[in-house]
Scaffold this motif. Structure first.
Motif, mmCIF file in Angstrom:
data_model
loop_
_atom_site.group_PDB
_atom_site.id
_atom_site.type_symbol
_atom_site.label_atom_id
_atom_site.label_comp_id
_atom_site.label_asym_id
_atom_site.label_seq_id
_atom_site.Cartn_x
_atom_site.Cartn_y
_atom_site.Cartn_z
ATOM 1 N N THR A 157 8.236 9.205 1.047
ATOM 2 C CA THR A 157 7.025 9.431 0.261
ATOM 3 C C THR A 157 5.750 8.997 0.980
ATOM 4 O OG1 THR A 157 7.292 7.279 -0.816
ATOM 5 C CG2 THR A 157 8.276 9.190 -1.916
ATOM 6 N N ASP A 158 5.862 8.153 1.988
ATOM 7 C CA ASP A 158 4.646 7.657 2.631
ATOM 8 C C ASP A 158 4.981 7.067 3.991
ATOM 9 O OD1 ASP A 158 1.958 7.157 2.842
ATOM 10 O OD2 ASP A 158 1.940 5.394 1.543
ATOM 11 N N ARG A 213 11.633 0.500 0.991
ATOM 12 C CA ARG A 213 10.621 0.272 2.020
ATOM 13 C C ARG A 213 11.328 0.078 3.355
ATOM 14 N NH1 ARG A 213 8.368 -1.561 -2.719
ATOM 15 N NH2 ARG A 213 6.115 -1.226 -2.951
ATOM 16 N N GLU A 249 0.807 -1.208 0.000
ATOM 17 C CA GLU A 249 0.000 0.000 0.000
ATOM 18 C C GLU A 249 0.851 1.273 0.000
ATOM 19 O OE1 GLU A 249 -2.633 -0.065 3.295
ATOM 20 O OE2 GLU A 249 -3.813 -1.751 2.559
ATOM 21 N N LEU A 250 2.117 1.170 0.310
ATOM 22 C CA LEU A 250 2.957 2.352 0.366
ATOM 23 C C LEU A 250 2.978 3.062 -0.982
ATOM 24 C CD1 LEU A 250 5.983 1.006 2.442
ATOM 25 C CD2 LEU A 250 4.338 2.735 3.167
ATOM 26 N N SER A 251 2.865 4.395 -0.934
ATOM 27 C CA SER A 251 2.857 5.197 -2.151
ATOM 28 C C SER A 251 4.229 5.822 -2.390
ATOM 29 C CB SER A 251 1.805 6.305 -2.036
ATOM 30 O OG SER A 251 1.934 7.232 -3.091
ATOM 31 N N GLU A 309 12.850 2.130 -5.075
ATOM 32 C CA GLU A 309 11.777 2.179 -4.087
ATOM 33 C C GLU A 309 12.264 1.484 -2.819
ATOM 34 O OE1 GLU A 309 8.203 0.613 -5.816
ATOM 35 O OE2 GLU A 309 7.882 2.414 -7.062
ATOM 36 N N VAL A 355 2.856 4.513 6.915
ATOM 37 C CA VAL A 355 1.665 3.722 7.218
ATOM 38 C C VAL A 355 1.812 3.114 8.604
ATOM 39 C CG1 VAL A 355 0.256 1.731 6.550
ATOM 40 C CG2 VAL A 355 1.265 3.188 4.785
ATOM 41 N N ALA A 410 7.454 2.758 6.074
ATOM 42 C CA ALA A 410 7.703 3.984 5.323
ATOM 43 C C ALA A 410 8.189 3.650 3.932
ATOM 44 C CB ALA A 410 8.744 4.854 6.042
ATOM 45 N N ARG A 449 4.536 10.993 -4.281
ATOM 46 C CA ARG A 449 4.929 12.338 -3.868
ATOM 47 C C ARG A 449 5.583 12.253 -2.491
ATOM 48 N NH1 ARG A 449 -0.713 15.406 -3.535
ATOM 49 N NH2 ARG A 449 -0.940 14.252 -5.497
ATOM 50 N N THR A 450 6.367 13.281 -2.163
ATOM 51 C CA THR A 450 7.058 13.274 -0.869
ATOM 52 C C THR A 450 6.123 13.764 0.227
ATOM 53 O OG1 THR A 450 7.944 15.504 -1.213
ATOM 54 C CG2 THR A 450 9.303 13.649 -1.936
ATOM 55 N N VAL A 451 6.485 13.428 1.463
ATOM 56 C CA VAL A 451 5.744 13.938 2.608
ATOM 57 C C VAL A 451 6.104 15.404 2.825
ATOM 58 C CG1 VAL A 451 5.659 11.659 3.698
ATOM 59 C CG2 VAL A 451 7.531 13.229 4.274
#
Length: 322
Positions: free
Chosen positions: A39-40, A125, A16-18, A123, A42, A51, A21-23
């Motif tokens: 970027t995310d 995680r 589900e991590l997006s 990417e 959860v 993250a 766009r950045t935080v």
């Protein structure tokens, strides 16, 4: 308390991590959006977050290396982990008016091939577990984050970071007490290279702007240098500091480790640091490195940072040839 969730739930949350766009930049204590990599975030338990962070293919500092094929810089992974830890701590309740001073960290990325850059941004995680170490007057004063790292879904390594937590006002008061005078800021100092700045190729770099050591002296058992970063380097100094931050000292340790190995393409697979005192801007900082050969082909380089005859920080780099 850390709350563990099942493997199936972890996988679902991870997917589900997006990465679109950045935080918000303030959440990771950055001034420039370009220097935000997270970027995310959860939630995955009472003191746990997953993250996402995007690893850029082209960055003026993190992509500037001689080693080929191109890898995502371990210090980029370290910075993304630092940002994820800060953002997660805020979302867990740490007030916005908070400074997190790094006491120590340890990053282990045992297989460099996992970090090989392709044609698309990486990417990353990050599975973050937070631990409260010290509480005083109802406020968290010391904490740690432990992170499992995955690049492109493949396990890449681990990172742990321990921080001291103070408000901005407390930080300023502490600095005045320790120094007896207000500390200068990086924005107040001239951005000029040291006349004896190391050549970029000596430290595995291309751009002189990314060289942070000078006056390199090679001895029979040690290598020494001055820590002299360019304050106009906005990756290292995204905003004003009243000291040399941990990430800048870590870059200095990496560059001195490259010099100590004699291989401009040497690559760190383990990076650790401990920071006992502030590295003041108005006093010279000396870095001294010793190297140890190991039977597995790696070279361990221990670096001590010395200011006014006191060891203020230490770093260890385990380097592999490229």
């Amino acid at each position: 308390m850390t709350v563990n969730t099942g493997a199936a739930e972890d996988l679902a949350l991870s997917e589900e991590l997006s990465f679109g766009r950045t935080v918000e930049r303030r959440l990771v204590h950055r001034a420039s959006v370009a220097e935000v990599f997270v970027t995310d975030l959860v939630p995955a338990g009472e003191s746990r977050f997953l993250a996402g962070a995007q690893l850029p293919l082209s960055h003026g500092y993190y992509s500037d290396h001689l080693a080929r094929p191109a890898l995502f810089d371990p210090l980029l992974i370290l910075e993304a982990g630092r940002q994820a830890g800060i953002a997660g701590a805020h979302l867990l309740g740490l007030p916005p008016d908070t400074t997190m001073m790094v006491n120590s960290f340890s990053l282990d990325l045992p297989e460099p091939s996992v970090l090989q850059a392709g044609r698309r941004p990486g990417e990353l995680r990050i599975d973050n577990r937070f631990e409260t170490i010290r509480v005083r007057a109802g406020k968290v004063r010391k904490g740690a984050v432990r992170q499992d790292l995955y690049v492109g879904g493949v396990p890449a390594g681990t990172h742990t970071m321990e921080v001291q937590i103070v408000t901005h006002t407390e930080h300023e008061a502490l600095r005045n007490v320790l120094r007896g005078t207000p500390a200068p800021l990086t924005g107040d100092l001239e951005d000029v290279p040291d006349p004896r700045q190391a050549e970029p190729h000596e430290v595995g770099r291309v751009s002189p702007m990314n060289v942070v050591i000078s006056q390199v002296e090679r001895g029979p058992s040690a290598v020494t240098a001055r820590v002299t970063p360019r304050f106009g380097n906005r990756a290292l100094f995204d905003h004003d500091y009243d000291h040399l931050p941990a990430m800048t000292l870590t870059e200095a340790a990496r560059q001195l480790a490259v010099v100590a190995t004699g291989d401009p393409g040497a690559w760190p697979v383990t990076v650790s640091g401990s920071f006992g005192r502030f590295a003041e801007l108005d006093q010279p900082v000396l870095a001294a490195a010793t190297r140890t050969e190991t039977g597995d082909g790696t070279v361990t380089v221990n670096v001590a940072f010395i200011q006014e005859a006191i060891t203020i920080a230490e770093s260890t780099m385990v380097m592999v040839p490229r």
